[in-house]
Design a protein around this motif. Structure first.
Motif, PDB file in Angstrom:
ATOM      1  N   VAL A  48       0.853  -1.200   0.000  1.00 29.39           N
ATOM      2  CA  VAL A  48       0.000   0.000   0.000  1.00 29.39           C
ATOM      3  C   VAL A  48       0.882   1.241   0.000  1.00 29.39           C
ATOM      4  CG1 VAL A  48      -1.600   1.368   1.420  1.00 29.39           C
ATOM      5  CG2 VAL A  48      -2.022  -1.082   1.059  1.00 29.39           C
ATOM      6  N   GLN A  49       1.880   1.262   0.875  1.00 34.00           N
ATOM      7  CA  GLN A  49       2.767   2.421   0.948  1.00 34.00           C
ATOM      8  C   GLN A  49       3.533   2.608  -0.359  1.00 34.00           C
ATOM      9  OE1 GLN A  49       5.358   2.617   4.334  1.00 34.00           O
ATOM     10  NE2 GLN A  49       6.479   4.347   3.530  1.00 34.00           N
ATOM     11  N   ASN A  50       3.943   1.528  -0.955  1.00 33.82           N
ATOM     12  CA  ASN A  50       4.685   1.598  -2.212  1.00 33.82           C
ATOM     13  C   ASN A  50       3.854   2.283  -3.310  1.00 33.82           C
ATOM     14  OD1 ASN A  50       7.294   0.897  -3.238  1.00 33.82           O
ATOM     15  ND2 ASN A  50       6.283  -0.586  -4.572  1.00 33.82           N
ATOM     16  N   ARG A  54       3.504   7.413   1.956  1.00 29.61           N
ATOM     17  CA  ARG A  54       3.487   7.316   3.420  1.00 29.61           C
ATOM     18  C   ARG A  54       2.275   8.011   4.042  1.00 29.61           C
ATOM     19  NH1 ARG A  54       8.231  10.087   6.367  1.00 29.61           N
ATOM     20  NH2 ARG A  54       7.174  10.478   8.303  1.00 29.61           N
ATOM     21  N   ALA A  55       1.956   9.212   3.599  1.00 24.86           N
ATOM     22  CA  ALA A  55       0.854   9.963   4.216  1.00 24.86           C
ATOM     23  C   ALA A  55      -0.479   9.220   4.076  1.00 24.86           C
ATOM     24  CB  ALA A  55       0.760  11.351   3.596  1.00 24.86           C
ATOM     25  N   LYS A  56      -0.783   8.741   2.888  1.00 23.83           N
ATOM     26  CA  LYS A  56      -2.034   7.999   2.695  1.00 23.83           C
ATOM     27  C   LYS A  56      -2.005   6.674   3.441  1.00 23.83           C
ATOM     28  CE  LYS A  56      -3.783   9.942  -1.558  1.00 23.83           C
ATOM     29  NZ  LYS A  56      -4.149   9.704  -2.945  1.00 23.83           N
ATOM     30  N   TYR A 100      10.334   0.994   6.554  1.00 20.71           N
ATOM     31  CA  TYR A 100      10.160   0.800   5.110  1.00 20.71           C
ATOM     32  C   TYR A 100      10.505   2.086   4.360  1.00 20.71           C
ATOM     33  CZ  TYR A 100       8.032  -0.443   0.671  1.00 20.71           C
ATOM     34  OH  TYR A 100       7.816  -0.711  -0.658  1.00 20.71           O
ATOM     35  N   THR A 101      10.081   3.220   4.901  1.00 16.87           N
ATOM     36  CA  THR A 101      10.337   4.519   4.269  1.00 16.87           C
ATOM     37  C   THR A 101      11.826   4.831   4.189  1.00 16.87           C
ATOM     38  OG1 THR A 101       8.224   5.396   5.028  1.00 16.87           O
ATOM     39  CG2 THR A 101       9.922   7.017   4.483  1.00 16.87           C
TER      40      THR A 101
END
Length: 180
Positions: A48-50, A54-56, A100-101
């Protein structure tokens, strides 16, 4: 949106499976059946983050937290279990997101490393706060290390399989791009 759906449904399913099925006992290790799905949630969260950033992703984490708490409540979990689940979820998902970020590695390694840390934190916090004598008291202090270790092992195995699958997918994709 498939990634988001898989992320949210894996969290809700983990609660339902944990409530519906007896834990798996392997030697001294007691592993709630939902643990295997929790291991997958870290993979789905990374995907999802990919895609969404990050914000969403934090918006989806909050959505998942609310869904998880509601499902736990409706399944009849004690308030202590619901609170422990929420606390472990916030801590582990935040750690997974931030690790992850910051990692500058191929996606498979980022998923693996961030998921291991997230899974470890999730297991430690949930078992101590939710299941131990300071929580709901479902397990005695003597069983806490085995309960934590059993969950960590299960989540790590799921992370490994997920990372290997992602490695294969992205390796094939890169080969197609370089050939095409």
């Amino acid at each position: 949106m498939l990634r988001v759906f898989l992320y949210l449904i894996s969290i809700v399913s983990a609660n339902v499976v944990t409530a519906a099925l007896m834990p798996l006992q392997i030697g001294i290790f007691i592993i709630p059946m939902g643990t295997f799905l929790i291991g997958a949630t870290f993979i789905f969260r990374d995907l999802v983050q990919n895609k969404y950033g990050r914000a969403k992703t934090y918006m989806f984490i909050v959505t998942a937290l609310v869904l998880s708490a509601l499902v736990s409540f409706f399944l009849g979990d004690t308030l202590m279990i619901v609170a422990a689940s929420a606390l472990s979820f916030i801590i582990s998902e935040t750690a997974d997101t931030e690790i992850y970020t910051r990692l500058r590695l191929p996606i498979a390694w980022r998923v693996f490393y961030s998921g291991i840390v997230g899974g470890l934190l999730d297991s430690v916090v949930f078992v101590i706060v939710g299941l131990s004598p300071i929580g709901a008291g479902f397990i005695p202090w003597e069983a806490v290390p085995a309960a934590i270790l059993g969950q960590v092992i299960a989540k790590t195995v799921i992370q490994l399989f997920g990372a290997l699958a992602l490695y294969q997918v992205y390796t094939i994709r890169e080969k197609r791009v370089s050939v095409g």
